[in-house]
Motif scaffolding. Structure first.
Motif, PDB file in Angstrom:
ATOM      1  N   UNK A   1       0.784  -1.103  -0.016  1.00 34.34           N
ATOM      2  CA  UNK A   1      -0.124   0.097   0.043  1.00 34.34           C
ATOM      3  C   UNK A   1       0.794   1.272   0.126  1.00 34.34           C
ATOM      4  N   UNK A   2       0.346   2.565  -0.360  1.00 35.67           N
ATOM      5  CA  UNK A   2       0.916   3.502  -0.417  1.00 35.67           C
ATOM      6  C   UNK A   2       2.190   3.869  -1.328  1.00 35.67           C
ATOM      7  N   UNK A   3       1.909   3.003  -2.498  1.00 42.70           N
ATOM      8  CA  UNK A   3       3.154   3.014  -3.705  1.00 42.70           C
ATOM      9  C   UNK A   3       2.850   3.620  -4.864  1.00 42.70           C
ATOM     10  N   UNK A   4       1.969   4.787  -4.805  1.00 44.09           N
ATOM     11  CA  UNK A   4       1.682   5.674  -6.137  1.00 44.09           C
ATOM     12  C   UNK A   4       0.203   5.164  -6.741  1.00 44.09           C
ATOM     13  N   UNK A   5      -0.278   6.079  -7.381  1.00 42.49           N
ATOM     14  CA  UNK A   5      -1.699   6.068  -7.761  1.00 42.49           C
ATOM     15  C   UNK A   5      -1.727   4.702  -8.732  1.00 42.49           C
ATOM     16  N   UNK A   6      -0.890   4.541  -9.558  1.00 42.57           N
ATOM     17  CA  UNK A   6      -0.746   3.360 -10.404  1.00 42.57           C
ATOM     18  C   UNK A   6      -1.194   1.869  -9.652  1.00 42.57           C
ATOM     19  N   UNK A   7      -0.760   1.934  -8.514  1.00 40.53           N
ATOM     20  CA  UNK A   7      -0.765   0.642  -7.678  1.00 40.53           C
ATOM     21  C   UNK A   7      -2.336   0.429  -7.408  1.00 40.53           C
ATOM     22  N   UNK A   8      -3.195   1.356  -7.597  1.00 32.51           N
ATOM     23  CA  UNK A   8      -4.768   1.137  -7.050  1.00 32.51           C
ATOM     24  C   UNK A   8      -4.780   1.397  -5.441  1.00 32.51           C
ATOM     25  N   UNK A   9      -3.842   1.326  -4.833  1.00 35.07           N
ATOM     26  CA  UNK A   9      -3.898   1.544  -3.315  1.00 35.07           C
ATOM     27  C   UNK A   9      -2.819   2.641  -2.812  1.00 35.07           C
ATOM     28  N   UNK A  10      -2.727   3.722  -3.675  1.00 36.81           N
ATOM     29  CA  UNK A  10      -1.680   4.710  -3.247  1.00 36.81           C
ATOM     30  C   UNK A  10      -2.445   5.815  -2.272  1.00 36.81           C
ATOM     31  N   UNK A  11      -1.823   6.565  -2.278  1.00 36.33           N
ATOM     32  CA  UNK A  11      -1.998   7.820  -1.332  1.00 36.33           C
ATOM     33  C   UNK A  11      -2.524   7.330   0.019  1.00 36.33           C
ATOM     34  N   UNK A  12      -4.188   7.332  -0.100  1.00 39.85           N
ATOM     35  CA  UNK A  12      -4.549   6.966   1.241  1.00 39.85           C
ATOM     36  C   UNK A  12      -4.514   5.372   2.063  1.00 39.85           C
ATOM     37  N   UNK A  13      -3.927   4.658   0.944  1.00 42.22           N
ATOM     38  CA  UNK A  13      -3.628   3.029   1.206  1.00 42.22           C
ATOM     39  C   UNK A  13      -4.864   2.308   1.705  1.00 42.22           C
ATOM     40  N   UNK A  14      -6.036   2.773   0.857  1.00 43.99           N
ATOM     41  CA  UNK A  14      -7.096   2.073   1.246  1.00 43.99           C
ATOM     42  C   UNK A  14      -7.834   2.411   2.411  1.00 43.99           C
ATOM     43  N   UNK A  15      -7.374   3.607   3.110  1.00 48.31           N
ATOM     44  CA  UNK A  15      -8.095   3.854   4.437  1.00 48.31           C
ATOM     45  C   UNK A  15      -9.220   5.166   4.332  1.00 48.31           C
ATOM     46  N   UNK A  16      -9.226   5.646   3.369  1.00 43.60           N
ATOM     47  CA  UNK A  16     -10.346   6.559   3.068  1.00 43.60           C
ATOM     48  C   UNK A  16      -9.654   7.891   3.601  1.00 43.60           C
ATOM     49  N   UNK A  17     -10.323   8.974   3.561  1.00 46.57           N
ATOM     50  CA  UNK A  17      -9.999  10.144   3.936  1.00 46.57           C
ATOM     51  C   UNK A  17     -10.544  10.610   5.548  1.00 46.57           C
ATOM     52  N   UNK A  18      -9.681  11.204   6.241  1.00 42.48           N
ATOM     53  CA  UNK A  18     -10.003  11.428   7.957  1.00 42.48           C
ATOM     54  C   UNK A  18     -10.802  10.526   8.620  1.00 42.48           C
ATOM     55  N   UNK A  19     -11.003  10.668   9.777  1.00 40.76           N
ATOM     56  CA  UNK A  19     -11.545   9.835  10.432  1.00 40.76           C
ATOM     57  C   UNK A  19     -10.765   8.921  11.455  1.00 40.76           C
ATOM     58  N   UNK A  20     -11.333   8.579  12.604  1.00 41.70           N
ATOM     59  CA  UNK A  20     -10.375   7.807  13.599  1.00 41.70           C
ATOM     60  C   UNK A  20      -9.740   6.576  12.721  1.00 41.70           C
ATOM     61  N   UNK A  21     -10.297   5.880  11.976  1.00 41.80           N
ATOM     62  CA  UNK A  21      -9.779   4.658  11.284  1.00 41.80           C
ATOM     63  C   UNK A  21      -8.469   5.102  10.095  1.00 41.80           C
ATOM     64  N   UNK A  22      -8.588   6.269   9.626  1.00 42.38           N
ATOM     65  CA  UNK A  22      -7.745   6.653   8.957  1.00 42.38           C
ATOM     66  C   UNK A  22      -6.184   7.060   9.661  1.00 42.38           C
ATOM     67  N   UNK A  23      -6.157   7.223  10.954  1.00 41.54           N
ATOM     68  CA  UNK A  23      -4.947   7.539  11.664  1.00 41.54           C
ATOM     69  C   UNK A  23      -3.939   6.508  12.050  1.00 41.54           C
ATOM     70  N   UNK A  24      -2.858   6.690  12.046  1.00 44.79           N
ATOM     71  CA  UNK A  24      -1.966   5.805  12.252  1.00 44.79           C
ATOM     72  C   UNK A  24      -1.920   5.349  13.907  1.00 44.79           C
ATOM     73  N   UNK A  25      -1.868   4.106  14.177  1.00 42.98           N
ATOM     74  CA  UNK A  25      -1.847   3.764  15.508  1.00 42.98           C
ATOM     75  C   UNK A  25      -3.309   3.775  16.032  1.00 42.98           C
ATOM     76  N   UNK A  26      -4.146   4.074  15.069  1.00 47.35           N
ATOM     77  CA  UNK A  26      -5.524   3.735  15.761  1.00 47.35           C
ATOM     78  C   UNK A  26      -6.093   2.184  16.071  1.00 47.35           C
ATOM     79  N   UNK A  27      -6.719   2.223  17.060  1.00 49.56           N
ATOM     80  CA  UNK A  27      -7.445   0.636  17.507  1.00 49.56           C
ATOM     81  C   UNK A  27      -8.434   1.007  18.371  1.00 49.56           C
ATOM     82  N   UNK A  28      -9.572   0.567  18.026  1.00 45.27           N
ATOM     83  CA  UNK A  28     -10.832   0.832  18.851  1.00 45.27           C
ATOM     84  C   UNK A  28     -10.859  -0.336  19.700  1.00 45.27           C
ATOM     85  N   UNK A  29     -11.644  -0.221  20.786  1.00 37.11           N
ATOM     86  CA  UNK A  29     -11.872  -1.484  21.763  1.00 37.11           C
ATOM     87  C   UNK A  29     -12.858  -2.499  21.099  1.00 37.11           C
ATOM     88  N   UNK A  30     -12.548  -3.666  21.451  1.00 36.64           N
ATOM     89  CA  UNK A  30     -13.407  -4.817  20.870  1.00 36.64           C
ATOM     90  C   UNK A  30     -14.803  -4.643  21.093  1.00 36.64           C
TER      91      UNK A  30
END
Length: 159
Positions: free
Chosen positions: A19-48
Protein backbone atom coordinates in the motif's frame (compact mmCIF):
# COMPACT_ATOMS: atom_id res chain seq x y z
CA UNK A 1 -2.11 -38.60 -5.24
CA UNK A 2 1.59 -38.44 -6.11
CA UNK A 3 4.34 -35.85 -6.49
CA UNK A 4 3.39 -35.03 -10.08
CA UNK A 5 -0.13 -33.94 -9.06
CA UNK A 6 0.90 -31.73 -6.12
CA UNK A 7 0.34 -28.01 -6.53
CA UNK A 8 0.31 -24.96 -4.27
CA UNK A 9 -3.03 -23.84 -2.81
CA UNK A 10 -4.83 -21.01 -4.57
CA UNK A 11 -3.45 -17.52 -3.77
CA UNK A 12 -0.36 -19.08 -2.10
CA UNK A 13 2.01 -17.57 -4.66
CA UNK A 14 0.46 -14.07 -4.85
CA UNK A 15 2.54 -11.10 -3.76
CA UNK A 16 1.76 -9.24 -0.56
CA UNK A 17 -0.42 -6.14 -1.00
CA UNK A 18 1.92 -3.11 -0.99
CA UNK A 19 0.00 0.00 0.00
CA UNK A 20 0.98 3.63 -0.47
CA UNK A 21 3.14 3.01 -3.56
CA UNK A 22 1.61 5.54 -5.95
CA UNK A 23 -1.65 6.00 -7.82
CA UNK A 24 -0.89 3.32 -10.43
CA UNK A 25 -0.95 0.56 -7.80
CA UNK A 26 -4.63 1.13 -7.04
CA UNK A 27 -3.96 1.55 -3.33
CA UNK A 28 -1.74 4.62 -3.26
CA UNK A 29 -2.19 7.95 -1.43
CA UNK A 30 -4.59 7.01 1.39
CA UNK A 31 -3.61 3.31 1.24
CA UNK A 32 -7.21 2.07 1.25
CA UNK A 33 -8.07 3.89 4.50
CA UNK A 34 -10.23 6.65 3.02
CA UNK A 35 -10.08 10.32 4.07
CA UNK A 36 -9.93 11.53 7.68
CA UNK A 37 -11.64 9.85 10.61
CA UNK A 38 -10.37 7.72 13.45
CA UNK A 39 -9.68 4.66 11.35
CA UNK A 40 -7.50 6.57 8.89
CA UNK A 41 -5.01 7.65 11.59
CA UNK A 42 -1.86 5.70 12.31
CA UNK A 43 -1.89 3.71 15.52
CA UNK A 44 -5.67 3.86 15.76
CA UNK A 45 -7.29 0.93 17.49
CA UNK A 46 -10.80 0.79 18.85
CA UNK A 47 -11.85 -1.50 21.66
CA UNK A 48 -13.39 -4.84 20.76
CA UNK A 49 -17.13 -4.48 20.30
CA UNK A 50 -16.95 -0.72 19.59
CA UNK A 51 -20.04 0.35 17.63
CA UNK A 52 -19.22 3.97 16.82
CA UNK A 53 -20.58 5.39 20.06
CA UNK A 54 -23.76 3.32 20.11
CA UNK A 55 -24.11 1.26 23.30
CA UNK A 56 -22.25 -1.97 22.48
CA UNK A 57 -24.11 -5.27 22.43
CA UNK A 58 -22.18 -6.71 25.37
CA UNK A 59 -23.35 -3.80 27.52
CA UNK A 60 -26.93 -3.78 26.21
CA UNK A 61 -27.61 -7.38 27.25
CA UNK A 62 -28.46 -8.14 30.88
CA UNK A 63 -26.02 -10.02 33.08
CA UNK A 64 -27.14 -13.50 34.14
CA UNK A 65 -25.77 -15.96 36.64
CA UNK A 66 -22.27 -16.34 37.96
CA UNK A 67 -19.35 -18.76 37.80
CA UNK A 68 -18.90 -20.82 40.95
CA UNK A 69 -15.14 -20.97 41.53
CA UNK A 70 -15.58 -23.90 43.95
CA UNK A 71 -17.43 -26.10 41.43
CA UNK A 72 -16.29 -29.72 41.35
CA UNK A 73 -16.68 -31.63 38.07
CA UNK A 74 -17.36 -35.36 38.26
CA UNK A 75 -17.25 -37.98 35.52
CA UNK A 76 -20.66 -39.64 35.85
CA UNK A 77 -21.03 -43.41 35.48
CA UNK A 78 -24.32 -45.33 35.74
CA UNK A 79 -24.68 -48.85 37.12
CA UNK A 80 -25.86 -50.20 33.77
CA UNK A 81 -22.53 -49.16 32.17
CA UNK A 82 -20.65 -50.85 35.01
CA UNK A 83 -22.72 -54.03 34.53
CA UNK A 84 -21.83 -54.07 30.79
CA UNK A 85 -18.11 -54.23 31.62
CA UNK A 86 -18.41 -57.71 33.16
CA UNK A 87 -15.66 -57.05 35.73
CA UNK A 88 -15.66 -58.11 39.40
CA UNK A 89 -13.73 -54.99 40.49
CA UNK A 90 -14.25 -51.64 38.77
CA UNK A 91 -11.49 -49.03 39.22
CA UNK A 92 -10.86 -45.73 37.38
CA UNK A 93 -8.23 -47.51 35.26
CA UNK A 94 -10.77 -50.14 34.15
CA UNK A 95 -13.28 -47.39 33.24
CA UNK A 96 -10.65 -45.53 31.17
CA UNK A 97 -9.62 -48.72 29.36
CA UNK A 98 -13.29 -49.43 28.50
CA UNK A 99 -13.76 -45.83 27.26
CA UNK A 100 -16.42 -45.00 29.88
CA UNK A 101 -14.43 -42.02 31.21
CA UNK A 102 -11.65 -40.01 29.57
CA UNK A 103 -9.08 -39.68 32.35
CA UNK A 104 -8.04 -41.90 35.25
CA UNK A 105 -7.43 -38.72 37.27
CA UNK A 106 -11.06 -37.55 36.92
CA UNK A 107 -13.31 -37.57 39.99
CA UNK A 108 -15.90 -40.32 39.50
CA UNK A 109 -19.52 -40.27 40.65
CA UNK A 110 -21.49 -43.50 40.49
CA UNK A 111 -25.22 -43.09 39.84
CA UNK A 112 -27.84 -45.72 40.64
CA UNK A 113 -29.47 -45.99 37.19
CA UNK A 114 -29.52 -49.62 36.10
CA UNK A 115 -29.26 -52.96 37.86
CA UNK A 116 -26.42 -55.28 38.73
CA UNK A 117 -26.95 -59.04 38.41
CA UNK A 118 -23.89 -60.03 40.48
CA UNK A 119 -21.74 -58.61 43.26
CA UNK A 120 -19.24 -56.02 42.01
CA UNK A 121 -16.70 -53.90 43.89
CA UNK A 122 -16.85 -50.32 42.61
CA UNK A 123 -14.20 -47.71 43.40
CA UNK A 124 -15.44 -44.13 43.06
CA UNK A 125 -15.14 -40.70 44.64
CA UNK A 126 -18.86 -40.14 45.15
CA UNK A 127 -22.00 -42.27 45.05
CA UNK A 128 -25.60 -41.19 44.50
CA UNK A 129 -27.92 -41.37 47.50
CA UNK A 130 -28.30 -44.88 48.89
CA UNK A 131 -31.94 -45.93 49.51
CA UNK A 132 -31.79 -45.09 53.25
CA UNK A 133 -31.01 -41.40 52.61
CA UNK A 134 -33.45 -40.84 49.73
CA UNK A 135 -36.60 -38.78 50.04
CA UNK A 136 -39.93 -40.73 49.96
CA UNK A 137 -40.45 -39.75 46.33
CA UNK A 138 -37.01 -41.06 45.34
CA UNK A 139 -37.43 -44.21 47.47
CA UNK A 140 -40.60 -45.10 45.53
CA UNK A 141 -38.45 -45.82 42.47
CA UNK A 142 -37.42 -49.50 42.42
CA UNK A 143 -33.65 -49.71 42.61
CA UNK A 144 -31.87 -52.84 43.66
CA UNK A 145 -28.22 -53.62 43.18
CA UNK A 146 -27.26 -57.21 43.81
CA UNK A 147 -24.59 -57.24 46.54
CA UNK A 148 -22.73 -54.17 45.29
CA UNK A 149 -19.69 -53.14 47.34
CA UNK A 150 -18.75 -49.47 47.34
CA UNK A 151 -15.25 -48.15 47.86
CA UNK A 152 -14.66 -44.42 48.19
CA UNK A 153 -11.38 -43.24 46.66
CA UNK A 154 -9.44 -40.38 48.27
CA UNK A 155 -10.19 -37.09 46.53
CA UNK A 156 -7.29 -35.62 44.55
CA UNK A 157 -8.88 -32.17 44.47
CA UNK A 158 -6.69 -29.21 45.42
CA UNK A 159 -8.19 -26.43 47.58
Amino acid sequence: MNLSTLRAPRKASENKKRVGRGMGSGIGKTSGRGHKGQRSRSGSRMMRGFEGGQMPLHRRLPKRGFNNIFRVEYAVVNLDRIAELGQKEVTPEVLVKAGVIKSANALIKILGDGELKSAITVHGHKFSNPPATRSPRQAAKPRSSAGKTRSRLPSTRKN
